[in-house]
Design a protein around this motif. Structure first.
Motif, short mmCIF file in Angstrom:
data_model
loop_
_atom_site.label_atom_id
_atom_site.label_comp_id
_atom_site.label_asym_id
_atom_site.label_seq_id
_atom_site.Cartn_x
_atom_site.Cartn_y
_atom_site.Cartn_z
N GLN A 1 -28.71 27.87 -41.21
CA GLN A 1 -27.41 27.34 -40.79
C GLN A 1 -26.72 28.22 -39.75
N MET A 2 -27.19 29.46 -39.60
CA MET A 2 -26.52 30.40 -38.71
C MET A 2 -26.80 30.08 -37.25
N THR A 3 -25.76 30.18 -36.45
CA THR A 3 -25.87 30.04 -35.00
C THR A 3 -25.74 31.43 -34.41
N PRO A 4 -26.71 31.86 -33.64
CA PRO A 4 -26.64 33.22 -33.07
C PRO A 4 -25.35 33.39 -32.24
N ASN A 5 -24.65 34.49 -32.51
CA ASN A 5 -23.44 34.82 -31.79
C ASN A 5 -23.42 36.33 -31.62
N PRO A 6 -23.66 36.83 -30.42
CA PRO A 6 -23.79 38.28 -30.20
C PRO A 6 -22.50 39.06 -30.51
N SER A 7 -21.35 38.40 -30.50
CA SER A 7 -20.10 39.13 -30.76
C SER A 7 -19.72 39.15 -32.25
N GLU A 8 -20.47 38.47 -33.08
CA GLU A 8 -20.18 38.38 -34.52
C GLU A 8 -21.17 39.23 -35.31
N MET A 9 -20.67 39.98 -36.32
CA MET A 9 -21.55 40.77 -37.17
C MET A 9 -21.63 40.07 -38.54
N TYR A 10 -22.82 39.99 -39.08
CA TYR A 10 -23.03 39.34 -40.38
C TYR A 10 -23.43 40.38 -41.41
N ILE A 11 -22.88 40.21 -42.61
CA ILE A 11 -23.20 41.10 -43.72
C ILE A 11 -23.86 40.25 -44.81
N PRO A 12 -25.03 40.64 -45.27
CA PRO A 12 -25.71 39.87 -46.31
C PRO A 12 -24.85 39.80 -47.58
N ALA A 13 -24.76 38.63 -48.18
CA ALA A 13 -23.99 38.45 -49.41
C ALA A 13 -24.51 39.35 -50.52
N SER A 14 -25.80 39.64 -50.51
CA SER A 14 -26.37 40.51 -51.54
C SER A 14 -25.78 41.91 -51.46
N SER A 15 -25.43 42.39 -50.27
CA SER A 15 -24.84 43.73 -50.17
C SER A 15 -23.41 43.74 -50.71
N ILE A 16 -22.66 42.66 -50.51
CA ILE A 16 -21.30 42.56 -51.09
C ILE A 16 -21.41 42.52 -52.61
N LEU A 17 -22.35 41.74 -53.14
CA LEU A 17 -22.53 41.64 -54.58
C LEU A 17 -22.93 42.99 -55.17
N LYS A 18 -23.82 43.71 -54.49
CA LYS A 18 -24.24 45.02 -54.98
C LYS A 18 -23.06 45.99 -54.99
N TRP A 19 -22.25 45.98 -53.93
CA TRP A 19 -21.05 46.83 -53.90
C TRP A 19 -20.11 46.46 -55.04
N TYR A 20 -19.88 45.18 -55.26
CA TYR A 20 -18.99 44.69 -56.32
C TYR A 20 -19.46 45.18 -57.69
N GLU A 21 -20.75 45.04 -57.97
CA GLU A 21 -21.29 45.47 -59.26
C GLU A 21 -21.20 46.98 -59.44
N ASN A 22 -21.47 47.75 -58.39
CA ASN A 22 -21.37 49.21 -58.45
C ASN A 22 -19.92 49.65 -58.69
N PHE A 23 -19.00 49.02 -57.99
CA PHE A 23 -17.59 49.37 -58.14
C PHE A 23 -17.11 49.07 -59.55
N GLN A 24 -17.48 47.91 -60.08
CA GLN A 24 -17.10 47.57 -61.45
C GLN A 24 -17.67 48.57 -62.45
N ARG A 25 -18.93 48.93 -62.28
CA ARG A 25 -19.56 49.90 -63.18
C ARG A 25 -18.81 51.23 -63.14
N ARG A 26 -18.46 51.68 -61.95
CA ARG A 26 -17.74 52.96 -61.82
C ARG A 26 -16.34 52.88 -62.43
N MET A 27 -15.68 51.72 -62.31
CA MET A 27 -14.35 51.55 -62.90
C MET A 27 -14.41 51.62 -64.43
N VAL A 28 -15.48 51.07 -65.00
CA VAL A 28 -15.64 51.11 -66.45
C VAL A 28 -15.89 52.56 -66.91
N GLN A 29 -16.72 53.29 -66.17
CA GLN A 29 -17.04 54.65 -66.53
C GLN A 29 -15.84 55.58 -66.37
N ASN A 30 -15.07 55.42 -65.29
CA ASN A 30 -13.93 56.28 -65.02
C ASN A 30 -12.95 55.54 -64.10
#
Length: 197
Positions: A162-191
């Protein structure tokens, strides 16, 4: 000596003294109340070594008054929030209020404060459904913020086809946002204060 705030809409400071060490607040229209706050007014402290056990009573014409222990307040902990919306009529236990006359109106409940020794308060077990979340507001805010960020970014998700190439736009994989979210939650639970270091 005591006050009672009902769901942000009614403050009562005129508890009815029913015995030398017992006080009662009437809660009209309790069916529409989720939480009550019981607090000391700051004018008269508890005597040394004493605190106040906080009870809740439903009007129940079949059984009479059934009192449930919500928790306690002390000079060191002069206020407490209790959730009453999840309590069940007819479930109760030992209490110091005896067979007091219940209010006549069927939609009036009562909150009672019984002045008792601190060591006696420490041995009592409140009903579990009256406990309010012990998670502080910062932790709750952080979790909601994380969920909001993930939900917001996920709403823009596209497959590679579905993506249209656009040289001025940067894309971040959804999996990296999910990984950050899970890591942040884990750290919040620990401390919950890890972000301060």
């Amino acid at each position: 000596m005591f006050g009672c705030l009902v769901a942000g809409r009614l403050v009562q400071t005129d508890a009815q003294q029913v015995a030398s060490d017992k006080f009662v607040f009437n809660l009209p229209d309790y069916e529409n109340v989720n939480h009550v706050v019981v607090f000391m007014l700051g004018t008269v402290p508890f005597p040394a070594g004493m605190g106040g056990a906080v009870y809740f009573s439903f009007p129940d014409p079949n059984v009479g008054q059934v009192w449930q222990l919500l928790g306690f307040i002390t000079n060191e902990k002069p206020s407490a929030i209790f959730k009453i919306s999840g309590l069940k009529a007819g479930e109760g236990g030992a209490h110091p209020f005896g067979m007091m006359a219940a209010p006549q109106a069927p939609s009036v409940a009562q909150v009672g404060v019984s002045v008792e020794a601190l060591d006696q308060l420490a041995q009592q077990t409140p009903v579990s459904s009256a406990a309010v979340s012990t998670m502080d507001s910062f932790t709750q805010f952080t979790q909601k913020m994380l969920e909001s960020l993930y939900n917001f970014t996920s709403s823009f998700a596209l497959s590679q086809s579905q993506m249209t190439p656009n040289p001025s736009e940067m894309y971040i994989p959804a999996s990296s946002i999910l990984k950050w979210y899970e890591n942040f939650q884990r750290r919040m639970v620990q401390n919950p204060n890890f972000w301060k270091t």
